[in-house]
Design a protein around this motif. Structure first.
Motif: not given
Length: 274
Positions: A125, A127, A171, A174, A178, A183, A185, A234, A237-238
């Motif tokens: 994982q 981000s 976006r 994601h 994803h 992820s 944001v 975490t 919301e992605s």
């Protein structure tokens, strides 16, 4: 859980504040900024590894990616915080031929993210956190055929477009990655008292660079705490946009899937990626 984190725009402002707040938690920190002296001071305080890079030069971004990869060795990168940015005055062109606000706030972090993407989530994982701004709603109106705002330039619109692009980028990340464990944001940290508007002719300068800042703005420490929260948590919301730590509706253009795809393709072409 300790993380390996790269924070851009960390020589001062909320990037530096976040690094200071994260350091006691034992994370491995990598930081970037334009000022060697400021960056080294933050590195001494936090134990972070510093990398000097000017986002107005895409070759600096490429060298930064190479340096980060060398520093990581065989390790993965858990978090990329795309925090560097600013609002500028005249529609100046960078050495790469792009309007400076668009390049510094969007094209450079887009390029860095792609150059490091294979190290993001290499251990499962990861981000990407894009520091956006409420300016995306106030001023943003992206035209894919005029990304440099040659027809409609104002400092505020250029900045609003770039901050809207940060959301579209999140976006796009994601949508594309994803399922691989990445992820993404975008968030507005609050209106923070920093020197980010020192190079602009926008009216924002009178808020950020005069005594009004003490009445209208929050501290870098408070904004940095929000960035640190996104780095360590975490629960967000992605693919979403947040105003500080609350999910909010962005500029309606941010929800246009065709614009997400179109901006991605144009950005990749502009920075020389296939």
């Amino acid at each position: 859980m300790t993380l390996t984190v790269l924070i851009t725009g960390a020589s001062d402002g909320i990037g530096a504040a976040a690094a200071r707040q994260l350091a006691p938690h034992g994370h491995r920190l990598l930081i970037t900024g334009r000022s060697r002296d400021k960056l080294d001071a933050v590195a001494r305080e936090t134990g972070a590894t510093p990398f000097v890079a000017d986002y107005a030069r895409l070759d600096d971004v490429r060298r930064l990616a190479e340096g980060v990869r060398a520093e990581l060795g065989g390790d993965s990168l858990d978090v990329l915080a795309n925090n560097a940015g600013g609002i500028f005055g005249d529609p100046a062109r960078t050495v790469d031929g792009h309007e400076k606000t668009f390049q510094v706030n969007h094209l450079a972090p887009f390029l860095l993210t792609e150059l490091l993407r294979d190290r993001l989530g290499a251990a499962g994982q990861a981000s990407v956190i894009n520091t956006s701004s409420v300016a995306n709603r106030l001023f943003g109106n992206i035209d894919l055929d005029d990304l440099d705002n040659e027809r409609t330039f104002t400092a505020n619109k250029a900045y609003g477009d770039a901050k809207l692009a940060n959301i579209l980028h999140a976006r796009g990340l994601h949508a594309r990655y994803h399922d691989t464990g990445l992820s993404a944001v975008a968030f507005h940290p609050g209106t923070v008292s920093t020197n980010f508007a020192s190079e602009t002719t926008s009216l924002m300068r009178f808020v950020y660079q005069t005594p009004l800042r003490r009445l209208a703005l929050i501290s870098p420490e408070r904004g940095g705490a929000t960035l640190a929260w996104f780095i360590e948590n975490t629960s967000w919301e992605s693919g979403a946009y947040y105003d500080q730590r609350k999910r909010k509706a962005p500029n309606p253009q941010a929800m246009d899937d065709a614009l997400v795809k179109g901006l991605w393709e144009r950005s990749a072409s502009l920075v020389g990626l296939a």
